[in-house]
Every structure is written in C-alpha cells, then in structure tokens.
Design an enzyme around this catalytic site. Structure first.
Site, PDB file in Angstrom:
ATOM      1  CE  LYS A  79      -4.550  -4.803  -5.922  1.00 27.48           C
ATOM      2  NZ  LYS A  79      -4.194  -4.566  -4.491  1.00 27.48           N
ATOM      3  CB  SER A 154      -7.662  -5.166  -2.632  1.00 26.31           C
ATOM      4  OG  SER A 154      -6.304  -4.749  -2.668  1.00 26.31           O
ATOM      5  CB  SER A 178      -4.292  -5.732  -0.426  1.00 25.64           C
ATOM      6  OG  SER A 178      -5.539  -5.231  -0.072  1.00 25.64           O
TER       7      SER A 178
HETATM    8  N1  GLN Z   1      -8.649  -4.682   3.307  1.00 24.11           N
HETATM    9  C1  GLN Z   1      -8.024  -3.434   3.589  1.00 24.11           C
HETATM   10  C2  GLN Z   1      -8.884  -2.327   3.046  1.00 24.11           C
HETATM   11  O1  GLN Z   1      -9.940  -2.585   2.616  1.00 24.11           O
HETATM   12  C3  GLN Z   1      -6.652  -3.391   3.003  1.00 24.11           C
HETATM   13  C4  GLN Z   1      -6.662  -3.224   1.541  1.00 24.11           C
HETATM   14  C5  GLN Z   1      -5.293  -3.143   0.946  1.00 24.11           C
HETATM   15  O2  GLN Z   1      -4.316  -3.551   1.562  1.00 24.11           O
HETATM   16  N2  GLN Z   1      -5.230  -2.582  -0.256  1.00 24.11           N
HETATM   17  O3  GLN Z   1      -8.513  -1.190   3.022  1.00 24.11           O
END
Ligand code: GLN
Length: 494
Positions: A79, A154, A178
């Site tokens: 990532k 994400s 995410s």
């Molecule tokens: N979807 C969640 C957010 O927007 C979690 C994102 C994540 O785990 N990095 O913060």
C-alpha cells in the site's frame, strides 16, 4: 498466463526453497502478468520492475547459500502509505505525488527479509481516508470481480492486486476497516492484528492510536505466514508491543471444537436484506457444524462506534497531517509569505475528504469543544472496549459481517455519511484494538441484473489471540471454501 501467478504464497515459497523454481522466474512471470492486466484493474500506482528483479536475485542467492526463507520469492503488493527506500510513496495524494521515501517501513523490511518480492506500490483512498478507493487523487482501482464496482478501501489497490493475481500477498493498513472491508469486497482473507503487534514505523500516519498494518491473501495460511514474518516489537515505534509473538502458521485448526463463538445481539443481519442475511445465517450455522458452541453476546455501546471513530480519527489526522506544510515534504505552492504558502500548498495538495477530516478534527480539538467532543469520544471508546471484555468472558471469538453490503458501483455513495456506514461492523474492533479477520463467506447479487459479488465473515477475538483467531478462520475457510469458488475475475487463469 504463467500458473505461478495464481499460486499461493505458501506454495511459491516451497517451490523456491526447494529450488524447483527461482524467485527470478516467479518475479518475471508476475511482472509480465501485471503489465498485461493492471491497465484494466489499476491496482498499482508504481510498478517496481528493477527493484523486484534485484530482490529476486538476492533471494535466489540466499536460497543457493542454503537459507530457507518463509516467503522466498513471494510477490508482494505494498500500500502506498508505507515507505520503501528510493520509491515514490504518495498516500494517493497530490501533496506527496512526487515524494520519494528515504527509509523503509519495518513491516515491509521484515517481509523483504523473509524473501518477499516488492512488485509495486498500490492505490488507496487519500491518506487512507475512505472505503472505496474513490478518494485517491492519483488513480482509479476497479474490483477484479466487476470492473464497474469499487474494490473497497482504503487499501483497495492491495486488495485488487491480490484478487487479480498481481501479487500473492498485499499489505494494507486498517484504521477502521481498511483491510477487512476491501478483503470482503475482493473475495480475500484480510487480517488486522492486535494494535501494536506490527510496527507502524514508516507507515505514514492517519490516526496513530488506530492504524495497524496487516496482510491480504487468498488463503488464511498465507495471511498467517505474512503475519508471522511482520509481527513483533520494533524499538522504532513506541506503540509497538514488547511481548513475545505466538506464531500462527503452524497452529491452523481444522475444527472449532471446544470454542464458543459469540453472535452479537446488536448486529442482527435481517436489516441488511434477505440474501445477505441468508449468507450470514449460513456462515454461523457452518461455525456450529465445525463444533463451535454458539452463544449470544451484547455490545451495547457499539452503536456509538461510528460517532466515536469520526471524532477520534479526524482529531488525530488533523494533528498528523499538520506536517504537510510545503516546507518539508512534497508539494510546495509558492506565495507572498510563509502563511500564504502553507494555505496555497494545503489547498492545492489535499482532496475534499482529507480537508473535511482536518476541519472536523481541528474543531473537535479546539478550546471549548475539546471536552464536549474529543474527551467524550475517548470515554465512549473505553465503554466499547469494556463491552468486548465483558463479551469475551462468555465466548472465545465473535462472528459478524465484515461489511454491510458487497462491493458497490462507482459514484453510488455520494454523501460522506453513506460511505462512513460501510465500516459499521469493523470500527468497534479498531477502537478496542482487537485482532480481526475477514474470510470469504459467500456471494450475493446486489441487484437483480448484477453479477454475484463476494462477502466476508468477520471474526474477532481478545488482544494477542492471533493464533486462536487465524486457527479458527482457517477451519472455517477449509470447511466452506468460498474463496476457491471464485467467479470470473480480471487476471484469473483462463
Ligand atoms: N473507512 C474508514 C475511514 O474512512 C476507515 C479507513 C481506514 O481503515 N484506513 O476512515
């Protein structure tokens, strides 16, 4: 297409260690596959052909010298919020679009030391804020099972890469879901370990009290191998835990006898629609058929999870992202004086969701509102962690959905709140710091004319119980085999 690209990490490492296949051959096959399919998937922001080949040659030399490496020759997708020396590390943001990392994230370094090959850096929602990858400023990533749908987020690029056989293991970071949500959307195993188990050194911070690195894989065994390679104390991260790590890959179970699995009263799936409800009812029945005793547990404060998370995570992000000021890292937009330069740089460099979070977080931390918002959110966080402790007094594991729907079409969640709701089932575990894994559990048609898309069963357990958790996930995976029932995907063997 060369068959090794769809092989598991375990079988690639076995073949390379046995000198039946060289890491260089595996790497060349994988790079050719990525070059053939990634224009249709968009998993990678940067492909690392030269670095991958150089690492493959190093791995082959170590194997030739008699070493056995747990991840020998295993193609790895990273990532793009994890630093890797000499590579562009963008966080999916214009502000870091051309920033080159001067050091390597500890988890990545440990994967490479175990023999993995860095194929490339993958797309993500900007600074890991989002649930679909649509917040990336640098590219579009498609779900390999339906190019009209998002891969989740994400960490959507790493998930899509593994699903399209463009890597055997992907690394993601999970702050509120995410890893688990994109794993569910892409028919993968996605594992978030206990907070502090894997070093965050060299992971560009979003919300430091929640961020945790973990693997995507096509099997639980592969996820366990990756976890075993990455877990453990790192003096470079003060939140990394100095406590012996239990290996997991050598403790995978084939049944759930003697275990109690809790189903959460407040996480009833009937409201998610008939087909989805049926998938989870079947998953819970399968856990019971494997020998688990099913019990009901309560998480009465979990309903405050989203509200709590969307104060704490933005508050930490507003502080963490203050460092992107045009002076030290990445983009600078020159202006009349230093204050105007900060403003112009941040206005041009950050996208709308990142700006929204910085505004909310700064507000929640400001004098006069700090007690009303931030402090109360911290108290709610404590209550949620306490709920889990109470629940785990009467069960070993908790089972629930990983996401409330399968992957959805692009542009279908136009307001931020409907996107935030995707993490309803994953955020409570993040707030409590628990290990949690998503395992494929079935296929659902989101609408009459759409093709079936995968869903994920989330299992969670007390802190530091990774061995129990992955062991149980393996038993469920072996018995149900939903991941192997893969539908046609971009990058699948013909
Ligand atoms: N979807 C969640 C957010 O927007 C979690 C994102 C994540 O785990 N990095 O913060």
């Amino acid at each position: 297409m060369d068959e090794t690209v769809s092989a598991t990490a375990a079988s690639i490492a076995d073949a390379v260690n046995a000198k039946a296949r060289s890491a260089r051959e595996v790497t060349d096959a994988m790079l050719a596959h990525v070059d053939a399919v990634d224009d249709r998937v968009g998993a990678y922001l940067t492909r690392l052909h030269d670095l991958a080949r150089a690492q493959a040659d190093r791995v082959d030399a170590r194997v030739a010298a008699g070493e056995k490496l747990p991840l020998a020759g295993v193609p790895l997708a990273v990532k793009d919020n994890m630093c890797l020396t000499g590579t562009r590390t963008t966080c999916g943001s214009k502000i870091l679009e051309h920033w080159v990392a001067p050091y390597t994230n500890t988890a990545v370094a440990r994967m490479l030391d175990a023999g993995a090959i860095p194929i490339g850096k993958t797309n993500l929602d900007e600074f890991a804020m989002g649930s679909s990858c649509e917040n990336s400023a640098l590219g579009v990533t498609r779900n390999p099972y339906d190019p009209g749908c998002v891969p989740g987020g994400s960490s959507g690029g790493s998930a899509a890469a593994v699903a399209a056989n463009e890597a055997a293991i992907g690394l993601g970071s999970d702050t509120g879901g995410s890893i688990r949500e994109p794993a569910a959307f892409c028919n993968l195993v996605g594992f978030k370990p206990t907070y502090g188990r894997i070093s965050r050194y060299g992971l560009i911070a979003f919300a430091s009290s929640l961020d945790q690195i973990g693997p995507f894989a096509r099997t639980v065994e592969d996820a366990a191998l990756a976890y075993d390679a990455m877990a453990g104390h790192d003096p470079m991260d003060s939140t990394s835990i100095d406590r012996a790590v239990e290996s997991t890959a050598d403790h995978l179970r084939t049944d759930l006898r003697g275990l109690k699995v809790g189903l959460v009263r407040e996480f009833d799936t009937e409201g998610l629609g008939g087909e989805i409800d049926a998938v989870y009812k079947k998953a819970y029945a399968d856990l019971e058929a494997l020998g688990a005793e099913i019990v009901e547990v309560g998480l009465p404060s979990a309903k405050y999870g989203l509200a709590t998370y969307y104060l704490i995570a933005p508050a930490e992000c507003s502080s963490n992202l203050a460092r992107f000021d045009g002076v030290r890292y990445g983009l600078r937009v020159d202006a009349a004086d230093v204050g105007a330069m900060y403003e112009a740089t941040r206005a041009a460099g950050f996208g709308p969701e990142v700006k929204r979070r910085i505004l909310i977080g700064t507000y929640a931390l400001s004098s006069g509102y700090y007690d009303a918002y931030y402090v109360r959110a911290q108290k709610a966080r404590t209550l949620i962690a306490q709920d889990f402790r109470t629940a785990f007094a009467s069960c070993d594991l908790i089972a629930c959905p990983a996401a409330s729907s399968p992957a959805f079409p692009f542009d279908s969640k136009s307001d931020p709140y409907s996107m935030y709701l995707m993490d309803y089932y994953t955020i409570p575990m993040s707030l409590a710091g628990l290990p949690a894994v998503s395992v494929p559990c079935g296929w659902v048609k989101a609408s009459a004319d759409s093709s079936p898309m995968p869903m994920g069963l989330q299992l969670t357990s007390p802190i530091f119980s990774e061995r129990l958790l992955l062991g149980a996930a393996h038993a469920y995976e072996r018995a149900t085999n939903h991941a192997a029932l893969r539908g046609p995907a971009v990058g699948a063997p013909a």
